[in-house]
Design a protein around this motif. Structure first.
Motif, PDB file in Angstrom:
ATOM      1  N   UNK A  61       0.791  -1.222   0.000  1.00 14.94           N
ATOM      2  CA  UNK A  61       0.000   0.000   0.000  1.00 14.94           C
ATOM      3  C   UNK A  61       0.824   1.273   0.000  1.00 14.94           C
ATOM      4  N   UNK A  62       2.125   1.163  -0.256  1.00 20.06           N
ATOM      5  CA  UNK A  62       2.944   2.368  -0.313  1.00 20.06           C
ATOM      6  C   UNK A  62       4.421   2.057  -0.443  1.00 20.06           C
ATOM      7  N   UNK A  63       5.182   3.059  -0.873  1.00 18.13           N
ATOM      8  CA  UNK A  63       6.619   2.918  -1.024  1.00 18.13           C
ATOM      9  C   UNK A  63       7.123   3.888  -2.077  1.00 18.13           C
ATOM     10  N   UNK A  64       8.429   4.129  -2.079  1.00 17.61           N
ATOM     11  CA  UNK A  64       9.028   5.082  -2.998  1.00 17.61           C
ATOM     12  C   UNK A  64      10.166   4.434  -3.764  1.00 17.61           C
ATOM     13  N   UNK A  65      10.075   4.487  -5.081  1.00  7.36           N
ATOM     14  CA  UNK A  65      11.134   4.021  -5.968  1.00  7.36           C
ATOM     15  C   UNK A  65      11.886   5.240  -6.494  1.00  7.36           C
ATOM     16  N   UNK A  66      13.211   5.241  -6.310  1.00  3.57           N
ATOM     17  CA  UNK A  66      14.034   6.356  -6.768  1.00  3.57           C
ATOM     18  C   UNK A  66      15.049   5.818  -7.770  1.00  3.57           C
ATOM     19  N   UNK A  67      14.924   6.255  -9.007  1.00  4.71           N
ATOM     20  CA  UNK A  67      15.839   5.851 -10.071  1.00  4.71           C
ATOM     21  C   UNK A  67      16.840   6.975 -10.328  1.00  4.71           C
TER      22      UNK A  67
END
Length: 314
Positions: free
Chosen positions: A129-135
């Motif tokens: 239900x949530x999270x952050x992907x940083x490329x």
């Protein structure tokens, strides 16, 4: 509550700087890179900063490696909140002179592994239900430069991938996809690149620090944004590339040969494209002077000049 953060490419450059930055914030870290010995060293650095850290030797291009990395993070800390993908390699040379297997491995590492990391991370974030992907992209995902075709191809693809993922995640309010886009950065990636152009590469001026890029990455984890550009002339280069393509293409070759390549000769080499070089792993690449040393040098020079003036006045 501290976050659980996965950092790939954690032994060098931006990845190592980001690991330190997250550690200083008290986040719990899962560190991934190809060199077990260097990775353990980075883990100790993070622990000395007061963070809990777990190292998982990982080749991001190996089948199943990214799934195993995510499982290790969940197994160690119970969840996964942020995934930072910084793993990247580079190759210099004219396109037709770079061996096909080297070009393909650059694309495999810089683009396809990033896609694999995104696939694994987003599945976990959707379920949680949530999270952050940083490329980690590059200004070379918006413009082009000669002698870096594999890297440019990968970063253009990565920018397209990030945009598509941002569109697809619009119906997931807790899931964020961020892209950090640096210009030239003082990291070892240039010295460690595969090289078929005969001259060691270097970051063109102006050069920023990996610590500044790391702060942008942590800023995305705190307050997610679609894209953050890190570099004083990134926007100017993008405008020139888009608005004046003929002028840009006329100038970029000479400028690349002048500012993007040193005069130091180098024989054909695969660099770290296929295997790591622990001896070359560091946060900085040595392209910028150390600030304390620079201050001491400038201060010493000023003091000497002042003393000479006083002697003359006497």
């Amino acid at each position: 509550m501290s976050r659980v953060v996965v950092v790939t490419g954690a032994t060098s450059g931006i990845g190592r700087a980001a690991a330190r930055e997250f550690a200083g914030r008290g986040d719990r870290l899962v560190l991934a890179a190809r060199s077990p010995g260097t990775l353990a060293q980075v883990r100790r650095e993070c622990e000395e900063a007061g963070a809990e850290a777990h190292d998982v030797p990982t080749d991001v291009t190996a089948p199943g490696a990214l799934d195993a990395l995510a499982a290790a993070a969940v197994g160690q800390f119970g969840r996964l909140d942020v995934w930072v993908h910084t793993a990247a390699v580079m190759a210099y040379g004219r396109f037709e002179e770079i061996p096909a297997e080297v070009f393909e491995q650059v694309v495999r590492t810089d683009l396809l592994a990033a896609a694999g990391a995104a696939r694994v991370a987003l599945r976990h974030f959707r379920a949680a239900g949530g999270g952050t992907l940083i490329l980690t992209g590059s200004v070379l995902g918006h413009i082009t430069a000669p002698y870096m075709s594999g890297y440019v191809t990968s970063k253009w693809g990565l920018h397209g991938l990030a945009r598509a993922l941002q569109q697809e995640s619009r119906d997931l309010p807790g899931v964020h996809v961020c892209l950090v886009t640096p210009g030239s950065v003082d990291t070892p990636v240039y010295q460690q690149a595969a090289n078929y152009v005969g001259r060691v590469g270097r970051p063109p001026l102006p050069i920023t620090t990996p610590e500044r890029v790391a702060r942008a990455i942590v800023g995305c984890a705190d307050r997610p944004r679609r894209e953050i550009s890190v570099g004083r002339v990134n926007v100017l280069m993008r405008v020139g590339f888009t608005a004046l393509p003929a002028v840009y293409d006329m100038l970029v070759g000479p400028l690349m040969r002048l500012g993007g390549l040193t005069n130091r000769p180098v024989p054909p080499t695969e660099g770290v494209v296929f295997r790591p070089n622990p001896a070359g792993a560091a946060v900085r690449g040595g392209w910028l002077p150390a600030l304390p040393g620079l201050v001491r040098t400038v201060g010493g020079t000023a003091a000497s000049a002042g003393a000479a003036v006083l002697r003359r006045l006497r």
